[in-house]
Design a protein around this motif. Structure first.
Motif, mmCIF file in Angstrom:
data_model
loop_
_atom_site.group_PDB
_atom_site.id
_atom_site.type_symbol
_atom_site.label_atom_id
_atom_site.label_comp_id
_atom_site.label_asym_id
_atom_site.label_seq_id
_atom_site.Cartn_x
_atom_site.Cartn_y
_atom_site.Cartn_z
ATOM 1 N N ILE A 183 -19.897 11.042 18.742
ATOM 2 C CA ILE A 183 -20.429 10.742 17.389
ATOM 3 C C ILE A 183 -19.292 10.333 16.454
ATOM 4 O O ILE A 183 -18.116 10.633 16.706
ATOM 5 C CB ILE A 183 -21.183 11.954 16.782
ATOM 6 C CG1 ILE A 183 -20.239 13.179 16.656
ATOM 7 C CG2 ILE A 183 -22.433 12.287 17.542
ATOM 8 C CD1 ILE A 183 -20.724 14.200 15.663
ATOM 9 N N LEU A 184 -19.691 9.649 15.377
ATOM 10 C CA LEU A 184 -18.763 9.322 14.281
ATOM 11 C C LEU A 184 -19.299 10.022 13.042
ATOM 12 O O LEU A 184 -20.500 9.927 12.756
ATOM 13 C CB LEU A 184 -18.781 7.817 14.029
ATOM 14 C CG LEU A 184 -17.706 6.932 14.637
ATOM 15 C CD1 LEU A 184 -17.983 5.486 14.261
ATOM 16 C CD2 LEU A 184 -16.320 7.323 14.159
ATOM 17 N N TYR A 185 -18.457 10.716 12.315
ATOM 18 C CA TYR A 185 -18.934 11.366 11.091
ATOM 19 C C TYR A 185 -17.855 11.291 10.011
ATOM 20 O O TYR A 185 -16.732 10.857 10.264
ATOM 21 C CB TYR A 185 -19.338 12.817 11.382
ATOM 22 C CG TYR A 185 -18.193 13.759 11.652
ATOM 23 C CD1 TYR A 185 -17.496 13.722 12.856
ATOM 24 C CD2 TYR A 185 -17.792 14.692 10.696
ATOM 25 C CE1 TYR A 185 -16.439 14.570 13.100
ATOM 26 C CE2 TYR A 185 -16.726 15.549 10.934
ATOM 27 C CZ TYR A 185 -16.058 15.489 12.138
ATOM 28 O OH TYR A 185 -15.007 16.332 12.374
ATOM 29 N N LEU A 186 -18.252 11.700 8.798
ATOM 30 C CA LEU A 186 -17.333 11.601 7.658
ATOM 31 C C LEU A 186 -16.995 12.994 7.138
ATOM 32 O O LEU A 186 -17.721 13.534 6.298
ATOM 33 C CB LEU A 186 -17.973 10.764 6.536
ATOM 34 C CG LEU A 186 -18.169 9.282 6.836
ATOM 35 C CD1 LEU A 186 -19.128 8.658 5.835
ATOM 36 C CD2 LEU A 186 -16.825 8.560 6.807
ATOM 37 N N PRO A 187 -15.927 13.601 7.622
ATOM 38 C CA PRO A 187 -15.606 14.965 7.179
ATOM 39 C C PRO A 187 -15.288 15.046 5.689
ATOM 40 O O PRO A 187 -15.546 16.049 5.045
ATOM 41 C CB PRO A 187 -14.375 15.334 8.019
ATOM 42 C CG PRO A 187 -13.856 14.066 8.569
ATOM 43 C CD PRO A 187 -14.958 13.084 8.583
ATOM 44 N N TYR A 204 -23.392 21.565 12.341
ATOM 45 C CA TYR A 204 -24.588 20.801 12.711
ATOM 46 C C TYR A 204 -24.654 19.521 11.893
ATOM 47 O O TYR A 204 -24.458 19.541 10.677
ATOM 48 C CB TYR A 204 -25.853 21.633 12.446
ATOM 49 C CG TYR A 204 -26.083 22.691 13.492
ATOM 50 C CD1 TYR A 204 -26.946 22.457 14.559
ATOM 51 C CD2 TYR A 204 -25.422 23.919 13.419
ATOM 52 C CE1 TYR A 204 -27.141 23.431 15.530
ATOM 53 C CE2 TYR A 204 -25.606 24.890 14.382
ATOM 54 C CZ TYR A 204 -26.469 24.647 15.443
ATOM 55 O OH TYR A 204 -26.660 25.594 16.413
ATOM 56 N N LEU A 205 -24.917 18.422 12.573
ATOM 57 C CA LEU A 205 -25.113 17.139 11.886
ATOM 58 C C LEU A 205 -26.394 16.501 12.438
ATOM 59 O O LEU A 205 -26.944 16.968 13.436
ATOM 60 C CB LEU A 205 -23.925 16.200 12.128
ATOM 61 C CG LEU A 205 -22.586 16.601 11.513
ATOM 62 C CD1 LEU A 205 -21.499 15.638 11.949
ATOM 63 C CD2 LEU A 205 -22.652 16.642 9.989
ATOM 64 N N SER A 225 -24.276 15.218 5.921
ATOM 65 C CA SER A 225 -24.893 15.787 7.133
ATOM 66 C C SER A 225 -25.202 14.714 8.161
ATOM 67 O O SER A 225 -25.763 14.992 9.207
ATOM 68 C CB SER A 225 -26.182 16.520 6.754
ATOM 69 O OG SER A 225 -27.107 15.590 6.257
ATOM 70 N N ARG A 226 -24.868 13.457 7.845
ATOM 71 C CA ARG A 226 -25.193 12.361 8.759
ATOM 72 C C ARG A 226 -24.066 12.123 9.777
ATOM 73 O O ARG A 226 -22.891 12.304 9.453
ATOM 74 C CB ARG A 226 -25.408 11.065 7.994
ATOM 75 C CG ARG A 226 -26.733 10.978 7.301
ATOM 76 C CD ARG A 226 -26.796 9.741 6.440
ATOM 77 N NE ARG A 226 -25.746 9.736 5.426
ATOM 78 C CZ ARG A 226 -25.559 8.754 4.566
ATOM 79 N NH1 ARG A 226 -26.334 7.698 4.623
ATOM 80 N NH2 ARG A 226 -24.600 8.810 3.663
ATOM 81 N N ALA A 227 -24.480 11.712 10.946
ATOM 82 C CA ALA A 227 -23.517 11.256 11.960
ATOM 83 C C ALA A 227 -24.164 10.072 12.662
ATOM 84 O O ALA A 227 -25.384 9.895 12.590
ATOM 85 C CB ALA A 227 -23.234 12.366 12.951
ATOM 86 N N VAL A 228 -23.361 9.251 13.293
ATOM 87 C CA VAL A 228 -23.933 8.128 14.055
ATOM 88 C C VAL A 228 -23.377 8.169 15.474
ATOM 89 O O VAL A 228 -22.323 8.782 15.717
ATOM 90 C CB VAL A 228 -23.617 6.757 13.395
ATOM 91 C CG1 VAL A 228 -24.205 6.659 12.013
ATOM 92 C CG2 VAL A 228 -22.122 6.473 13.372
ATOM 93 N N ALA A 255 -16.000 12.479 17.480
ATOM 94 C CA ALA A 255 -16.002 13.816 18.104
ATOM 95 C C ALA A 255 -17.059 13.837 19.208
ATOM 96 O O ALA A 255 -17.976 13.008 19.214
ATOM 97 C CB ALA A 255 -16.324 14.874 17.058
ATOM 98 N N GLN A 256 -16.927 14.795 20.112
ATOM 99 C CA GLN A 256 -17.929 14.989 21.161
ATOM 100 C C GLN A 256 -18.896 16.064 20.676
ATOM 101 O O GLN A 256 -18.470 17.154 20.272
ATOM 102 C CB GLN A 256 -17.256 15.468 22.448
ATOM 103 C CG GLN A 256 -16.592 14.340 23.255
ATOM 104 C CD GLN A 256 -17.591 13.325 23.790
ATOM 105 O OE1 GLN A 256 -18.673 13.687 24.238
ATOM 106 N NE2 GLN A 256 -17.225 12.051 23.735
#
Lengths: 176, 294
Positions: free
Chosen positions: A109-113, A85-86, A118-121, A58-59
């Motif tokens: 970013i890459l995140y785990l829905p 927020y992440l 709360s982490r993203a990379v 996601a952006q």
């Protein structure tokens, strides 16, 4: 001069006794450190694996370039959930990458829905995350300290395989 | 895993403990000076038959009660308690005591490396780093060289080779993904039994690796090297298996790894670990007194 040498000898003797007494505790500390290392390593490995398999790109907008204890906060619009927020953990990246982020910047970013995490990379620097071994520093430090202490007095390690007399009574050992 | 698989998993673990106990004490019995530490199991075949009958009764019981397909996991209270007790047993007999570690020799180490290499070639085992590849190749070449030369290894080199053997087993243990395998829903009866046998063997060696790693590190100080002379002969013998059984067993197991990869009978890493275990224990029993010169 003689007194100094005597004091030195006594200090060394005291240290030797100290290491002998703490060696069982150090062995325990080593085992705990190994468990921590495997746990941290396993968690990081799972995070990378999950991001590769189920990560969503996601952006997002950098909220503040100053990292908090959780990392750099970013905000983005998640479909069905609205604004979310992440945090981007700073440890994964080189200082140059972190310094290049400014409040208001758009980053991928890459995140785990699925994981309510709360982490993203940073998607563009995913290889840094993949090859991050920072999780090993703390447990390896513990292992090193424990190892150094055990090296001085490793006798306890031989219990069960060598008779106590051979370990603790030098006079009982056969002369070679 | 389901309860019926769990019964076979437990049977596999129990039988493996008996086999390891036997393997550890066959060697000890030969060495009269170690006899005080060792105690032979009274007629182990009776124990094995008893365990099989007990497992048979449990297997029949869960089928009669209609709970054979009920899933069990490590989170269940009784299973957790059982595993805590097993962990304590392993710790006392195998880690603090010397009742379960099967003795090995240069032939066993070479055989295990060839089996792991066969596992890698068939895609069952994967080494995650190029450094490990290089180290593995070096150790395999070293083992081949040791096979050709007729002299006994220095104690410190033996300790390093033994540490490498334990590291290989630790690697297999990590690759097996025991927790994931335990909660796998499609584990069949054969895999469950094989998993039980392999699980206890690898767990014991993985835990012993931690202890042995510290022992190897302590050898940096020359004053600590006197202890290794007493320890190593109990773990790493100079007596080798006869060449013909060694070649037949190793080639047979390599062929089995290849066939398993071809027909996909059992999970690849699990089957390779099983072959490693068989090789270790069979070769430790087929020692017939071919001893290296000092």
């Amino acid at each position: 001069m003689l007194t100094l040498r005597t004091i030195g000898k006594q200090v060394l003797q005291a240290l030797d006794i100290f290491f002998f007494l703490v060696s069982p505790l150090m062995i325990l500390m080593f085992v705990i450190a190994v468990i921590i290392l495997l746990d941290y390593g396993g968690r990081h490995y799972n995070l990378v694996k999950n991001l590769q398999e189920q990560g969503v790109e996601a952006q997002a907008e950098v909220v503040d370039a100053q990292p908090t204890s959780l990392g750099i906060p970013v905000v983005f619009n998640q479909p069905d959930h609205g604004e979310q927020y992440l945090f981007i953990k700073v440890d994964y990246y080189s200082p140059g990458v972190i310094e290049s982020l400014h409040a208001g910047d758009q980053v991928a970013i890459l995140y785990l829905p699925e994981y309510n995490d709360s982490r993203a990379v940073l998607a563009d620097h995913f290889t840094d995350v993949k090859h991050w071994y920072g999780f090993a520093v703390e447990p390896l430090g513990m292992m090193l300290v424990a190892c150094l202490a055990v090296i001085v007095h490793p006798e306890v390690l031989y219990i069960g395989y060598i008779s106590g007399d051979l370990i603790f009574k030098p006079e009982a050992r056969p002369k070679s | 895993m389901t309860l019926e698989v769990f019964v076979l998993f437990m049977l596999g673990m129990a039988l493996e403990v008996v086999w390891m106990w036997e393997a550890a004490h066959v060697q000890a019995q030969k060495k009269a000076e170690m006899a005080s530490v060792a105690q032979m199991l009274p007629d182990s075949w009776i124990i094995q038959a008893g365990l099989i009958m007990l497992a048979g009764a449990a297997f029949g019981g869960v089928h009669l009660l209609g709970i054979d397909q009920v899933y069990t996991s490590l989170d269940d209270g009784p299973v957790f308690l059982l595993f805590t007790l097993i962990g304590l047993f392993i710790l006392i007999t195998g880690i603090f005591g010397s009742h379960l570690m099967p003795p090995i020799n240069e032939h066993s180490v070479l055989s295990i490396q060839l089996l792991v290499a066969a596992g890698m070639l068939t895609g069952a085992v994967q080494l995650p780093s190029i450094v490990l590849w290089a180290l593995g190749t070096f150790m395999l070449l070293l083992s081949l060289f040791l096979l050709l030369q007729q002299r006994s290894l220095p104690l410190i080199l033996k300790a390093l080779v033994y540490a490498w053997y334990l590291a290989l087993l630790l690697g297999l243990s990590v690759m097996n993904g025991d927790t994931a395998l335990f909660s796998a829903r499609n584990l069949n009866l054969t895999s469950g039994f094989a998993f039980g046998v392999v699980f206890i063997f690898l767990l014991l060696h993985a835990l012993f690796f931690i202890r042995f790693f510290l022992i190897v590190c302590s050898l940096i100080l020359p004053r600590n090297r006197k202890f290794i002379g007493y320890l190593i002969p109990r773990l790493f013998g100079d007596e080798q298996a006869q060449p013909l059984p060694f070649v037949i067993i190793t080639l047979g197991l390599i062929a089995a790894v290849w066939l398993n990869a071809h027909f996909n009978l059992l999970p690849g890493v699990l089957f390779t670990s099983l072959c490693v275990l068989v090789s270790t224990q069979v070769l430790s029993r087929s020692i017939t007194g071919i001893e290296r010169k000092l």
